[in-house]
Design an enzyme around this catalytic site. Structure first.
Site, mmCIF file in Angstrom:
data_model
loop_
_atom_site.group_PDB
_atom_site.id
_atom_site.type_symbol
_atom_site.label_atom_id
_atom_site.label_comp_id
_atom_site.label_asym_id
_atom_site.label_seq_id
_atom_site.Cartn_x
_atom_site.Cartn_y
_atom_site.Cartn_z
ATOM 1 N N GLY A 150 20.239 80.448 75.478
ATOM 2 C CA GLY A 150 21.387 79.623 75.841
ATOM 3 C C GLY A 150 20.995 78.190 76.095
ATOM 4 N N GLY A 151 21.626 77.608 77.129
ATOM 5 C CA GLY A 151 21.364 76.206 77.454
ATOM 6 C C GLY A 151 19.922 75.959 77.820
ATOM 7 N N GLY B 6 11.129 54.969 46.617
ATOM 8 C CA GLY B 6 11.472 54.854 48.033
ATOM 9 C C GLY B 6 10.461 55.559 48.912
ATOM 10 N N ALA B 7 9.890 56.646 48.409
ATOM 11 C CA ALA B 7 8.931 57.398 49.214
ATOM 12 C C ALA B 7 7.711 56.537 49.517
ATOM 13 C CB ALA B 7 8.529 58.682 48.487
#
Ligand code: HXC
Length: 536
Positions: free
Chosen positions: A191-192, A426-427
């Site tokens: 959970g949290g 771009g890489a």
């Protein structure tokens, strides 16, 4: 089992025979309290914890910290709730052992959830104690380590336990970039409860005994019908290889603690310090001639970038992070002439070193950690580009890839880059190129720095010419060779000033050491702003 730290230096009532009856009874009272504190959830639950192959919270704290260094805080706190039988289960410390101590002589703050008390469930008091420890750590400028083993929000405390978590999340966020935060997972975390670890810098999971998930198998079955076991859903291997939530995995509790100790060696205690420099253990300008022949001549043949890293860095110093996740990229800490550095690399032997969504996240997060904590960055580039295809595009490769360029551009630590082979498109730009303000960029002689590979470029530029040629295959090969000759080498980039120098691979270590030395006190300024808006 080790002796409890709090009692180690407490004189016993019998050692102080000159005291009055009243004085002796005061000492005795403290001792009785301390014995109670150490009982945790009681013998039966401690035995059950041991039977699962797990230590208690206190045993863990004492094992991780330097012997005799643990100083406990808020051990007397108890919860104030009465609903659902809580009035009958008040335990000193309320299921959380908190305090400070030392690891390898360095100060740290620490807390550990005690599964023997209501399953380590997190209530109001646990929240207050963790917040105090986080505040102390920020004031003192020391790392915080959380040892997690908990059934999550204490159900009986209702919204009070949600408030407790929220306050911790808030503190984790404030502390981010101020002091290093490390989470060690030593049991369930549901959970949290997973969000506090997720907000910290590093998560170390422990094989077999730890798991992390937002909703457990039962809830999943009810909501979606899917059947899955805990280990597959959120075990150490799942998070270390598929989700990337875990940065490191320990085989045992002791192994996880050894990883924490090792990690701390490479990082400073807070954002105003630099990492501790070790005396150089290695001849500083040693050049390893094997580097000259690691990269195959044919650009379609592969090699292991780990070997490059191992041969350039101080021997045996590379400490890989996220080793099993997005293995087409490599990140980790190492030492260069005794100085701690962050290493980022493409891995040509996995998917040719292409950058995909997961590699984007992995690299960007690591770069940001190094920058936040004054750790210089050394980048080894060999990438054919970003991963093409609908899966990646629909998954948001644009957004994830942008994280890398953002992280590098924002980083003000010394940035040194070595292009070992391919640097395409771009890489190439995002991997610590000169264009996003790396300080020094070295290239090996066989580097191919271009918009794209020669084959791809020929297909786009000369499709018609190749079709019309007498021997299309021969014409194609000729054009590929011509483009390769013209563009796929480092000399054009060096001529443009985009590559600092074309070096022999054997010279790499010496160049990087000299560069680091020059840039040790690097000054840089960024425009004033509240904070940027990183693509997330
Ligand atoms: C109160 C809890 C508890 C909890 C366990 N216990 N979880 N008490 N609140 N959340 C108690 C049990 O009642 C039991 O008490 C003791 O701890 C040990 O638990 P067992 O179930 O016997 O242990 P085990 O079989 O090892 O199973 C451990 C477990 C399981 C897998 C963690 O207890 C479990 O599923 N707990 C609930 C997990 C969960 O859903 N938590 C809430 C998540 S929601 P006795 O007295 O019998 O020994 C959440 C929201 C937070 O966290 C949101 C924040 C933003």
């Amino acid at each position: 089992m080790m002796e409890a730290g709090v009692n180690e230096k407490t004189p016993s009532a019998g050692e102080n025979p000159s005291g009055s009856e009243a004085q002796l009874s005061l000492i005795k009272k403290v001792q009785e309290y301390r014995a109670k504190i150490e009982e945790g959830g009681g013998k039966e639950r401690i035995d059950a914890q041991h039977a699962k192959g797990k230590q208690t919270a206190r045993e863990r704290v004492l094992q991780l910290l330097d012997e005799g260094s643990f100083q406990e805080v808020d051990a007397y706190m108890t919860h104030r709730h009465t609903d659902f039988g809580l009035d009958k289960t008040r335990t000193l410390g309320d299921g959380l052992v908190a305090g400070f101590g030392k690891i390898n002589g360095r100060r740290v703050c620490i807390y550990a959830q005690d599964f023997t008390v209501l399953g380590g469930s997190f209530g109001e008091v646990a929240g207050q104690k963790v917040c105090k420890v986080l505040d102390l750590a920020m004031q003192a400028g020391v790392p915080v380590i959380g040892l997690n083993d908990s059934g999550g929000a204490r159900i009986q405390e209702g919204v009070y336990s949600l408030y407790a978590y929220g306050e911790v999340f808030y503190r984790n966020t404030l502390a981010s970039g101020v002091v290093p935060q490390i989470s060690v997972m030593l049991g369930p975390c549901a959970g949290g409860a997973v969000y506090s670890p997720a907000l910290t810098d590093f998560i170390v999971m422990t094989k077999d005994i730890s798991n992390m998930f937002i909703t457990g198998p039962e809830v999943i079955k009810t909501v979606t019908g899917e059947e899955v076991d805990t280990e597959t859903l959120g075990g150490a291997s799942t998070h270390a290889t598929i989700s990337g939530v875990a940065h490191l995995v320990g085989e045992t509790e002791a192994d996880s603690f050894a990883l924490v100790r090792k990690l701390l060696e490479y990082i400073p205690s807070n954002n105003t310090e630099t990492p501790r420099r070790l005396p150089p253990a290695d001849e500083d300008l040693r050049g390893d001639p094997a580097l000259n022949t690691i990269v195959p001549v044919s650009s379609s043949e592969t090699y292991d970038m780990h070997e490059v890293i191992e041969r350039v860095m101080d021997r045996g110093s590379f400490f890989e992070i996220h080793a099993g996740y997005a293995m087409n990229a490599i990140v980790g800490f190492a030492r260069l002439n005794g100085e701690s550095v962050g290493v980022v690399a493409n891995q040509p032997s996995v998917m040719a070193g292409v950058i995909d969504i997961n590699a984007g996240d992995k690299i960007a997060r690591f770069v940001r950690f190094c920058d936040a904590f004054n750790i210089p960055l050394i980048t080894f580039t060999d990438t054919p580009g970003f991963m093409p295809g609908t899966v990646q595009e629909h998954g948001g490769i644009i957004r994830h890839g942008a994280k890398i360029v953002y992280a590098y551009s924002e980083a003000t630590v010394p940035k040194l880059t070595v292009i070992t082979r391919k640097g395409y498109g771009g890489a190439y730009i995002v991997m610590g190129s000169k264009h996003i303000h790396a300080d020094l960029v070295y290239s090996w002689p066989n580097a191919e720095i271009a918009v794209m590979g020669a084959e791809g470029a020929v297909n786009i530029l000369y499709r018609k010419e190749i079709k019309a040629a007498e021997d299309p295959a021969a014409e194609r090969a000729r054009l590929v060779e011509e483009i390769r000759e013209k563009f796929s080498n480092p000399y054009r980039s060096a001529a443009a000033g985009f590559v600092t120098e074309v070096i022999l691979p054997v010279e790499t270590r010496g160049r990087l050491i000299a560069g680091l030395e020059l840039l040790r006190d690097k000054q840089s300024s960024a425009p004033a702003k509240k904070h940027g808006n990183m693509p997330l």
